[in-house]
Write a protein that holds these residues in place. Structure first.
Motif, PDB file in Angstrom:
ATOM      1  N   SER A  58      -5.811  -7.450   8.421  1.00  0.00           N
ATOM      2  CA  SER A  58      -4.883  -8.466   7.919  1.00  0.00           C
ATOM      3  C   SER A  58      -3.466  -8.097   8.313  1.00  0.00           C
ATOM      4  O   SER A  58      -3.214  -6.982   8.790  1.00  0.00           O
ATOM      5  N   ILE A  59      -2.543  -9.004   8.072  1.00  0.00           N
ATOM      6  CA  ILE A  59      -1.131  -8.734   8.339  1.00  0.00           C
ATOM      7  C   ILE A  59      -0.632  -7.609   7.431  1.00  0.00           C
ATOM      8  O   ILE A  59       0.206  -6.806   7.828  1.00  0.00           O
ATOM      9  N   GLU A  60      -1.180  -7.528   6.225  1.00  0.00           N
ATOM     10  CA  GLU A  60      -0.796  -6.455   5.305  1.00  0.00           C
ATOM     11  C   GLU A  60      -1.188  -5.087   5.853  1.00  0.00           C
ATOM     12  O   GLU A  60      -0.450  -4.114   5.711  1.00  0.00           O
ATOM     13  N   ALA A  61      -2.355  -5.014   6.478  1.00  0.00           N
ATOM     14  CA  ALA A  61      -2.795  -3.753   7.081  1.00  0.00           C
ATOM     15  C   ALA A  61      -1.859  -3.358   8.215  1.00  0.00           C
ATOM     16  O   ALA A  61      -1.467  -2.187   8.330  1.00  0.00           O
ATOM     17  N   ALA A  62      -1.488  -4.302   9.040  1.00  0.00           N
ATOM     18  CA  ALA A  62      -0.562  -4.014  10.138  1.00  0.00           C
ATOM     19  C   ALA A  62       0.788  -3.553   9.606  1.00  0.00           C
ATOM     20  O   ALA A  62       1.365  -2.577  10.090  1.00  0.00           O
ATOM     21  N   ILE A  92      -8.525  -1.310  12.043  1.00  0.00           N
ATOM     22  CA  ILE A  92      -7.962  -0.718  10.832  1.00  0.00           C
ATOM     23  C   ILE A  92      -8.137  -1.703   9.685  1.00  0.00           C
ATOM     24  O   ILE A  92      -7.609  -2.815   9.724  1.00  0.00           O
ATOM     25  N   SER A  93      -8.901  -1.270   8.685  1.00  0.00           N
ATOM     26  CA  SER A  93      -9.137  -2.114   7.514  1.00  0.00           C
ATOM     27  C   SER A  93      -7.952  -2.022   6.559  1.00  0.00           C
ATOM     28  O   SER A  93      -7.100  -1.139   6.679  1.00  0.00           O
ATOM     29  N   ASP A  94      -7.935  -2.926   5.590  1.00  0.00           N
ATOM     30  CA  ASP A  94      -6.884  -2.896   4.572  1.00  0.00           C
ATOM     31  C   ASP A  94      -6.907  -1.573   3.809  1.00  0.00           C
ATOM     32  O   ASP A  94      -5.860  -0.991   3.520  1.00  0.00           O
ATOM     33  N   ALA A 123      -3.897   1.209   3.736  1.00  0.00           N
ATOM     34  CA  ALA A 123      -3.276   1.591   2.464  1.00  0.00           C
ATOM     35  C   ALA A 123      -3.358   3.103   2.261  1.00  0.00           C
ATOM     36  O   ALA A 123      -2.390   3.733   1.809  1.00  0.00           O
ATOM     37  N   ALA A 124      -4.491   3.694   2.587  1.00  0.00           N
ATOM     38  CA  ALA A 124      -4.649   5.143   2.447  1.00  0.00           C
ATOM     39  C   ALA A 124      -3.710   5.887   3.388  1.00  0.00           C
ATOM     40  O   ALA A 124      -3.082   6.884   2.998  1.00  0.00           O
TER      41      ALA A 124
END
Length: 61
Positions: free
Chosen positions: A11-15, A38-40, A44-45
């Motif tokens: 998602s854009i959040e992951a990027a 790369i997953s969300d 985040a991690a």
């Protein structure tokens, strides 16, 4: 930076999380060799680890 490679973000959040992590740390601390997705959760991690490492590096100065 790895030239001639690609990464797909869930998602854009992951990027955004990955780019924020890269901005927090010195060059070369994040390596995308053999990474294609790369997953969300992974983003985040990695951002959390980058924040921790950045805090440790700044306190060592």
């Amino acid at each position: 930076m790895v030239y001639n490679s690609y990464v797909i973000y869930q998602s854009i959040e992951a990027a955004q999380a990955v780019w924020e992590a890269m901005a927090l740390l010195p060059d070369g601390c994040i390596n995308f060799t053999h990474v294609h997705y790369i997953s969300d959760e992974a983003a985040a991690a990695n951002l959390e680890l980058a924040r921790l490492k950045s805090a440790i590096l700044s306190s060592a100065e």
